[in-house]
Scaffold this motif. Structure first.
Motif, PDB file in Angstrom:
ATOM      1  N   GLU A 221      32.747  32.001  52.749  1.00  0.00           N
ATOM      2  CA  GLU A 221      32.179  33.189  52.098  1.00  0.00           C
ATOM      3  C   GLU A 221      33.277  34.083  51.528  1.00  0.00           C
ATOM      4  O   GLU A 221      33.119  34.661  50.455  1.00  0.00           O
ATOM      5  CB  GLU A 221      31.322  33.981  53.105  1.00  0.00           C
ATOM      6  N   ILE A 222      34.384  34.175  52.263  1.00  0.00           N
ATOM      7  CA  ILE A 222      35.491  35.007  51.779  1.00  0.00           C
ATOM      8  C   ILE A 222      36.002  34.438  50.462  1.00  0.00           C
ATOM      9  O   ILE A 222      36.184  35.153  49.473  1.00  0.00           O
ATOM     10  CB  ILE A 222      36.628  35.060  52.825  1.00  0.00           C
ATOM     11  N   LYS A 223      36.178  33.125  50.429  1.00  0.00           N
ATOM     12  CA  LYS A 223      36.699  32.522  49.201  1.00  0.00           C
ATOM     13  C   LYS A 223      35.713  32.674  48.052  1.00  0.00           C
ATOM     14  O   LYS A 223      36.091  32.974  46.926  1.00  0.00           O
ATOM     15  CB  LYS A 223      37.036  31.050  49.442  1.00  0.00           C
ATOM     16  N   ALA A 224      34.423  32.477  48.366  1.00  0.00           N
ATOM     17  CA  ALA A 224      33.416  32.600  47.308  1.00  0.00           C
ATOM     18  C   ALA A 224      33.392  34.031  46.778  1.00  0.00           C
ATOM     19  O   ALA A 224      33.278  34.261  45.573  1.00  0.00           O
ATOM     20  CB  ALA A 224      32.046  32.189  47.838  1.00  0.00           C
ATOM     21  N   SER A 225      33.530  35.007  47.672  1.00  0.00           N
ATOM     22  CA  SER A 225      33.449  36.394  47.204  1.00  0.00           C
ATOM     23  C   SER A 225      34.657  36.731  46.333  1.00  0.00           C
ATOM     24  O   SER A 225      34.551  37.472  45.365  1.00  0.00           O
ATOM     25  CB  SER A 225      33.310  37.368  48.367  1.00  0.00           C
ATOM     26  N   TYR A 226      35.810  36.139  46.668  1.00  0.00           N
ATOM     27  CA  TYR A 226      36.984  36.361  45.816  1.00  0.00           C
ATOM     28  C   TYR A 226      36.835  35.648  44.476  1.00  0.00           C
ATOM     29  O   TYR A 226      37.396  36.081  43.475  1.00  0.00           O
ATOM     30  CB  TYR A 226      38.248  35.855  46.520  1.00  0.00           C
ATOM     31  N   LEU A 262      41.198  40.704  39.781  1.00  0.00           N
ATOM     32  CA  LEU A 262      40.631  41.926  39.206  1.00  0.00           C
ATOM     33  C   LEU A 262      40.398  42.961  40.297  1.00  0.00           C
ATOM     34  O   LEU A 262      40.211  42.604  41.475  1.00  0.00           O
ATOM     35  CB  LEU A 262      39.287  41.603  38.551  1.00  0.00           C
ATOM     36  N   LYS A 263      40.387  44.211  39.920  1.00  0.00           N
ATOM     37  CA  LYS A 263      39.979  45.253  40.861  1.00  0.00           C
ATOM     38  C   LYS A 263      38.515  44.995  41.213  1.00  0.00           C
ATOM     39  O   LYS A 263      37.783  44.360  40.460  1.00  0.00           O
ATOM     40  CB  LYS A 263      40.071  46.637  40.182  1.00  0.00           C
ATOM     41  N   GLU A 264      38.067  45.501  42.372  1.00  0.00           N
ATOM     42  CA  GLU A 264      36.683  45.239  42.777  1.00  0.00           C
ATOM     43  C   GLU A 264      35.689  45.694  41.715  1.00  0.00           C
ATOM     44  O   GLU A 264      34.636  45.099  41.517  1.00  0.00           O
ATOM     45  CB  GLU A 264      36.382  45.906  44.116  1.00  0.00           C
ATOM     46  N   GLU A 286      39.295  31.172  33.172  1.00  0.00           N
ATOM     47  CA  GLU A 286      38.357  30.499  34.067  1.00  0.00           C
ATOM     48  C   GLU A 286      38.263  31.248  35.395  1.00  0.00           C
ATOM     49  O   GLU A 286      39.290  31.582  36.000  1.00  0.00           O
ATOM     50  CB  GLU A 286      38.895  29.072  34.317  1.00  0.00           C
ATOM     51  N   SER A 287      37.022  31.497  35.854  1.00  0.00           N
ATOM     52  CA  SER A 287      36.839  32.091  37.187  1.00  0.00           C
ATOM     53  C   SER A 287      37.184  31.053  38.232  1.00  0.00           C
ATOM     54  O   SER A 287      36.684  29.927  38.166  1.00  0.00           O
ATOM     55  CB  SER A 287      35.372  32.477  37.386  1.00  0.00           C
ATOM     56  N   ILE A 288      38.020  31.406  39.180  1.00  0.00           N
ATOM     57  CA  ILE A 288      38.398  30.420  40.202  1.00  0.00           C
ATOM     58  C   ILE A 288      38.318  31.024  41.595  1.00  0.00           C
ATOM     59  O   ILE A 288      38.341  32.237  41.754  1.00  0.00           O
ATOM     60  CB  ILE A 288      39.847  29.902  40.007  1.00  0.00           C
ATOM     61  N   GLU A 289      38.218  30.129  42.586  1.00  0.00           N
ATOM     62  CA  GLU A 289      38.375  30.566  43.969  1.00  0.00           C
ATOM     63  C   GLU A 289      39.858  30.539  44.257  1.00  0.00           C
ATOM     64  O   GLU A 289      40.496  29.499  44.109  1.00  0.00           O
ATOM     65  CB  GLU A 289      37.685  29.591  44.914  1.00  0.00           C
ATOM     66  N   PRO A 290      40.428  31.630  44.665  1.00  0.00           N
ATOM     67  CA  PRO A 290      41.854  31.610  44.959  1.00  0.00           C
ATOM     68  C   PRO A 290      42.112  30.850  46.259  1.00  0.00           C
ATOM     69  O   PRO A 290      41.197  30.658  47.059  1.00  0.00           O
ATOM     70  CB  PRO A 290      42.184  33.092  45.148  1.00  0.00           C
ATOM     71  N   SER A 291      43.349  30.434  46.452  1.00  0.00           N
ATOM     72  CA  SER A 291      43.690  29.805  47.726  1.00  0.00           C
ATOM     73  C   SER A 291      43.753  30.893  48.795  1.00  0.00           C
ATOM     74  O   SER A 291      43.907  32.088  48.481  1.00  0.00           O
ATOM     75  CB  SER A 291      45.038  29.103  47.620  1.00  0.00           C
ATOM     76  N   LEU A 292      43.668  30.466  50.042  1.00  0.00           N
ATOM     77  CA  LEU A 292      43.786  31.433  51.133  1.00  0.00           C
ATOM     78  C   LEU A 292      45.150  32.125  51.076  1.00  0.00           C
ATOM     79  O   LEU A 292      45.279  33.309  51.375  1.00  0.00           O
ATOM     80  CB  LEU A 292      43.598  30.713  52.478  1.00  0.00           C
ATOM     81  N   ASN A 293      46.145  31.366  50.651  1.00  0.00           N
ATOM     82  CA  ASN A 293      47.480  31.957  50.531  1.00  0.00           C
ATOM     83  C   ASN A 293      47.484  33.126  49.533  1.00  0.00           C
ATOM     84  O   ASN A 293      48.072  34.180  49.797  1.00  0.00           O
ATOM     85  CB  ASN A 293      48.471  30.876  50.088  1.00  0.00           C
ATOM     86  N   ASP A 294      46.818  32.935  48.409  1.00  0.00           N
ATOM     87  CA  ASP A 294      46.748  34.012  47.416  1.00  0.00           C
ATOM     88  C   ASP A 294      45.988  35.226  47.971  1.00  0.00           C
ATOM     89  O   ASP A 294      46.358  36.375  47.718  1.00  0.00           O
ATOM     90  CB  ASP A 294      46.077  33.532  46.129  1.00  0.00           C
TER      91      ASP A 294
END
Ligand code: ATP
Length: 302
Positions: A221-226, A262-264, A286-294
């Motif tokens: 969920e965290i990744k999807a929200s980012y 982007l800002k929230e 392109e909208s992407i899911e960032p890595s956990l590292n990012d």
């Protein structure tokens, strides 16, 4: 949240050392059967929290419950704890060492010997059984200490930096072992700096920074929200738009493209419109899911 399935609950926990607050008003819970990643930069308060969970130190404020109870000897026996600073008896032989740890947890010797053989085999250390611990490499000692945490068949594993001292092949190996243990319905909490490893193993994470929680929840969920707020961008020009702090929170530079956080309140279509308007030549957007590292870097940089 289903209280029946809560293995660990930490409520408003604070720990101070003199004037320094190492953990501040921390609350989270871990559900049974999950792999829970405890993440954060150096000094964030991970080890301090883990040491409170296993009862080595006591919170100044707040409450910790394991399996619905405060920590008791019975509860302690249900936990396998791998401390950050490893504590092996260097002159002891591997077998004697493991027998000793098993006996401390009340495992009868016959059963202990069976489990020791199983685990030495699984961790590829069988041929070291009669050797002294001091003959083992750092990574092997690490694996040996891991075996010691498993001999009483704990329901909850708490591993403080389980991958430290391991080479990449052994990191992979250890990940496999952790995944296997998870498949036996055990609950696993581990701390790490290795974001890629956390990303592959964890169901849930908590991220601490400067003694406080900055992020927690289901990793998916965290990744999807980012994902809604991160753009993979390849373009030339548009520097002024990208520098607009009202729109862009932060940028991760890759060799030929950028990840724009982007800002929230920022919206992807506004960014694109403004880039085009500015005359920038956009070749990828392109909208992407960032890595956990990012995400980690985004959350801990200040
Ligand atoms: P690392 O990833 O580097 O192991 P960590 O997140 O595990 O870091 P902690 O070991 O919990 O961090 O330390 C948090 C802070 O509390 C650090 O600034 C540390 O110096 C301080 N600290 C921890 N234990 C003590 C202690 N016994 N006395 C004084 N300060 C302490």
């Amino acid at each position: 949240m289903d209280e029946m399935n809560t293995t660990l609950s930490v409520e408003h926990v604070t720990k101070r050392f003199g004037d320094f607050t190492a953990v501040e008003d921390l609350s989270f819970s871990v559900q049974s059967g999950r792999v829970f990643g405890f993440l954060g930069p150096n000094g964030a308060g991970k080890t301090t929290t883990i040491r409170m969970i296993v009862g080595i130190t006591i919170p100044d404020e707040g409450k910790i419950q394991l399996f619905g109870s405060g920590i008791t000897p019975g509860i302690r026996d249900r936990i396998g704890y791998l401390p950050e600073e490893r504590g092996l008896y260097k002159k002891m032989k591997v077998l004697d060492q493991l027998r000793y740890f098993a006996a401390l947890k009340g495992v009868a010797q016959k059963e202990a010997d069976k489990r020791i053989d199983f685990w030495l085999g699984r961790m590829q250390l069988s041929e070291w059984k009669s050797k002294k611990t001091t003959d083992l490499s750092k990574g092997m000692s690490q694996k040996l200490q891991f075996i010691a945490t498993m001999l009483h068949n704990p329901d909850l594993l708490i591993l403080d930096e389980p991958f430290s001292g391991l080479d990449p092949v052994n990191v992979e190996f250890m990940k496999e072992v952790i995944a296997e243990i998870k498949s036996q319905d055990k609950t696993i909490i581990f701390s790490t700096h290795l974001m890629e490893t956390a990303e592959k193993l964890c169901d849930d994470i908590i991220l601490l920074n400067k003694s406080r929680k900055v992020l927690s929840g289901k990793l998916r969920e965290i990744k999807a929200s980012y994902g809604k707020n991160v753009i993979s961008l390849r373009c030339s020009g548009g520097e002024a738009v990208l520098a607009d702090k009202e729109l862009v929170a932060h940028i991760v530079e890759h060799s030929d493209e950028k990840e724009i956080f982007l800002k929230e309140t920022g919206r992807a279509k506004d960014l694109l419109a403004r880039l085009v308007e500015s005359g920038a030549d956009v070749t990828k957007f392109e909208s992407i899911e960032p890595s956990l590292n990012d995400i980690f870097i985004d959350k801990v940089k200040t």
